[in-house]
Motif scaffolding. Sequence first.
Motif, PDB file in Angstrom:
ATOM      1  N   ASN A 117       0.834  -1.215   0.000  1.00 30.48           N
ATOM      2  CA  ASN A 117       0.000   0.000   0.000  1.00 30.48           C
ATOM      3  C   ASN A 117       0.864   1.260   0.000  1.00 30.48           C
ATOM      4  OD1 ASN A 117       0.741   0.407   2.795  1.00 30.48           O
ATOM      5  ND2 ASN A 117      -0.793  -1.131   3.312  1.00 30.48           N
ATOM      6  N   THR A 118       0.228   2.401  -0.079  1.00 28.17           N
ATOM      7  CA  THR A 118       0.949   3.681  -0.090  1.00 28.17           C
ATOM      8  C   THR A 118       1.718   3.897   1.206  1.00 28.17           C
ATOM      9  OG1 THR A 118      -0.871   4.601  -1.389  1.00 28.17           O
ATOM     10  CG2 THR A 118       0.661   6.176  -0.421  1.00 28.17           C
ATOM     11  N   THR A 119       1.101   3.532   2.310  1.00 24.56           N
ATOM     12  CA  THR A 119       1.753   3.736   3.604  1.00 24.56           C
ATOM     13  C   THR A 119       3.102   3.033   3.618  1.00 24.56           C
ATOM     14  OG1 THR A 119      -0.432   3.829   4.630  1.00 24.56           O
ATOM     15  CG2 THR A 119       1.440   3.486   6.102  1.00 24.56           C
ATOM     16  N   TYR A 144      -2.107  13.206   4.296  1.00 23.91           N
ATOM     17  CA  TYR A 144      -2.774  12.046   4.896  1.00 23.91           C
ATOM     18  C   TYR A 144      -2.173  11.717   6.272  1.00 23.91           C
ATOM     19  CZ  TYR A 144      -5.186   7.589   5.097  1.00 23.91           C
ATOM     20  OH  TYR A 144      -5.997   6.550   5.463  1.00 23.91           O
ATOM     21  N   MET A 147       1.074   9.527   6.762  1.00 25.18           N
ATOM     22  CA  MET A 147       2.325  10.155   6.346  1.00 25.18           C
ATOM     23  C   MET A 147       2.747  11.224   7.367  1.00 25.18           C
ATOM     24  SD  MET A 147       1.325   8.392   3.819  1.00 25.18           S
ATOM     25  CE  MET A 147       2.570   7.221   4.314  1.00 25.18           C
ATOM     26  N   ASN A 195       1.164  15.936  -2.246  1.00 23.78           N
ATOM     27  CA  ASN A 195       0.081  14.999  -2.559  1.00 23.78           C
ATOM     28  C   ASN A 195      -0.388  15.234  -3.986  1.00 23.78           C
ATOM     29  OD1 ASN A 195      -0.014  13.816  -0.082  1.00 23.78           O
ATOM     30  ND2 ASN A 195      -2.220  14.084   0.173  1.00 23.78           N
ATOM     31  N   ILE A 197      -3.176  13.838  -5.229  1.00 22.08           N
ATOM     32  CA  ILE A 197      -4.580  14.188  -4.937  1.00 22.08           C
ATOM     33  C   ILE A 197      -4.707  14.381  -3.434  1.00 22.08           C
ATOM     34  CG2 ILE A 197      -6.854  13.145  -4.588  1.00 22.08           C
ATOM     35  CD1 ILE A 197      -7.021  12.390  -7.407  1.00 22.08           C
ATOM     36  N   ASN A 199      -6.726  13.779  -0.594  1.00 19.48           N
ATOM     37  CA  ASN A 199      -7.796  12.780  -0.471  1.00 19.48           C
ATOM     38  C   ASN A 199      -9.094  13.339   0.102  1.00 19.48           C
ATOM     39  OD1 ASN A 199      -5.858  12.768   1.902  1.00 19.48           O
ATOM     40  ND2 ASN A 199      -7.618  11.726   2.807  1.00 19.48           N
ATOM     41  N   ASP A 224       2.846  11.694  -2.837  1.00 23.84           N
ATOM     42  CA  ASP A 224       1.859  10.757  -2.323  1.00 23.84           C
ATOM     43  C   ASP A 224       0.809  10.591  -3.420  1.00 23.84           C
ATOM     44  OD1 ASP A 224      -0.312   9.500  -1.180  1.00 23.84           O
ATOM     45  OD2 ASP A 224      -0.087  10.470   0.768  1.00 23.84           O
ATOM     46  N   ALA A 226      -1.459   8.097  -3.601  1.00 23.68           N
ATOM     47  CA  ALA A 226      -2.416   7.067  -3.160  1.00 23.68           C
ATOM     48  C   ALA A 226      -3.656   7.020  -4.051  1.00 23.68           C
ATOM     49  CB  ALA A 226      -2.825   7.325  -1.715  1.00 23.68           C
ATOM     50  N   HIS A 227      -4.110   8.209  -4.459  1.00 20.52           N
ATOM     51  CA  HIS A 227      -5.394   8.286  -5.160  1.00 20.52           C
ATOM     52  C   HIS A 227      -5.288   8.447  -6.668  1.00 20.52           C
ATOM     53  CE1 HIS A 227      -8.680   8.266  -2.291  1.00 20.52           C
ATOM     54  NE2 HIS A 227      -7.809   8.720  -1.427  1.00 20.52           N
ATOM     55  N   SER A 247      -1.429   3.198  -3.867  1.00 21.92           N
ATOM     56  CA  SER A 247      -2.166   1.994  -3.469  1.00 21.92           C
ATOM     57  C   SER A 247      -2.904   1.474  -4.700  1.00 21.92           C
ATOM     58  CB  SER A 247      -3.186   2.335  -2.373  1.00 21.92           C
ATOM     59  OG  SER A 247      -2.525   2.817  -1.228  1.00 21.92           O
ATOM     60  N   HIS A 249      -5.057  -0.894  -4.642  1.00 19.80           N
ATOM     61  CA  HIS A 249      -6.434  -1.313  -4.280  1.00 19.80           C
ATOM     62  C   HIS A 249      -7.392  -0.126  -4.276  1.00 19.80           C
ATOM     63  CE1 HIS A 249      -4.199  -1.035  -0.233  1.00 19.80           C
ATOM     64  NE2 HIS A 249      -4.822   0.112  -0.399  1.00 19.80           N
ATOM     65  N   LYS A 250      -6.953   1.012  -4.732  1.00 19.63           N
ATOM     66  CA  LYS A 250      -7.889   2.120  -4.875  1.00 19.63           C
ATOM     67  C   LYS A 250      -8.365   2.132  -6.343  1.00 19.63           C
ATOM     68  CE  LYS A 250      -6.125   4.952  -1.066  1.00 19.63           C
ATOM     69  NZ  LYS A 250      -7.232   5.023  -0.110  1.00 19.63           N
TER      70      LYS A 250
END
Length: 414
Positions: A117-119, A144, A147, A195, A197, A199, A224, A226-227, A247, A249-250
């Motif tokens: 994942n991103t984390t 986020y 982070m 970032n 995006i 979030n 970041d 993630a999105h 991530s 899984h998004k």
Amino acid sequence: MLAATAGFADLIFSEELKAQIDRVSNLSAADVASDETFWNTIREAYTTSATIINLNNGGVSPAPKVVQDAVDRYNKLTAEGPSYYMWQVLDKGREGLRKKIAALAGADAEEIAINRNTTEALDNIIFGLDFEPGDEVLLTRQDYPNMINAWKQREKRDGIVLKWIDLDLPTNDTKELVKRYTIQITNRTKLVQVNHIINWTGHINPVRAIADAIHAKGPEVMIDGAHTFGHFQFSVPELGGDYYGTSLHKWLSASVGSGMLWIKKEKIHKVWPLMGAPDTQDVNNIRKFENLGTRSFPIEYAIANAIDFHMMIGPQRKEERLRYLKNYWVNQCLGLPKFMLNTHMDPAFSCAIANFSISGLEPADIATKLMQDYGIHCVAINWENIHGVRIAPHVYTSTADLDMLVAAIKKMCA
Ligand SMILES: Cc1ncc(COP(=O)(O)O)c(C=O)c1O
């Protein structure tokens, strides 16, 4: 992500999907965006809930059936003899998977690490860079929590200095954003976190302009993402950062627990991996970030099936549809009394995600009402200067789902 990425054939999973893909193949992505027959077929490829309308695809997105089936298949195979089938059979596909992710990212496979994942991806950077006490890192109050918490831990443990940027959203003012991200940079600033995006609202940052301006003053840039991966099209290296984590899984709709870390090739050697690497592993080898120990290989390898599904829809078609869905509900609500949009509608500054509020109502009360009265699942946001409800449809969301949302908002605004 690149629209026509080399190495991806048209991948079709059923006769019905094939017929639909053939039917729209000569249409522009913009025309297909409102073709409900096409998108209904895509919806059928998911196992959408029959009782709730899920408009929190930003938190995590569901995997389509082909991805779920792949995980089941790999799990069953694994159960026949885990250490043999995971490490001696499935893992033989790792380099192919790396190439596949890299092709979608527009990057070199030697810059891609596969993780959960991103984390995990970004913690490798946050905890892996050498900093001296007093070295500065810039990040925003709207970043986020995971982070932020990781950086705060380094602040407490290693005496680095965190400098906080405050963003006023919504905006499409690139000049002002560049200024906010750069104005506090000094000769002690080592890195700025950006970032792609935000979030909380779906705000897309003009990352390239921001990254170039930061680099011009010296610090490195950690993005970041993630999105963003699988959400709209871009090439990861062309974002202009040094490090990017996401991530899968998004928006890519891979199975829960799949992520990716990209590091610019010449920077790999300077990052210590979160999980120690063997002496034999070259410090320039991106695989040093993959010593995670025993984990779910079925989930990891089904990332490839999620990429196939994404390519079958077509990244351009997907982006157009996601933006269309956001516009579809927002345009029916703009102008309603008490309705406020907390996301900019400039297409460069938002895609699927938008955040709204209704004056006089708490975000949590709006979200609770949406679930209780309409079966709509979404998320209430109360973070720093952002207060509203985030709506995040995905490719399987129908306009009928959004009609329900619009009816609910109209009633609450009345
Ligand atoms: C901007 C941002 N960064 C990082 C994360 C962490 O993602 P994950 O929980 O998949 O590690 C999220 C999750 O929503 C996010 O929105």
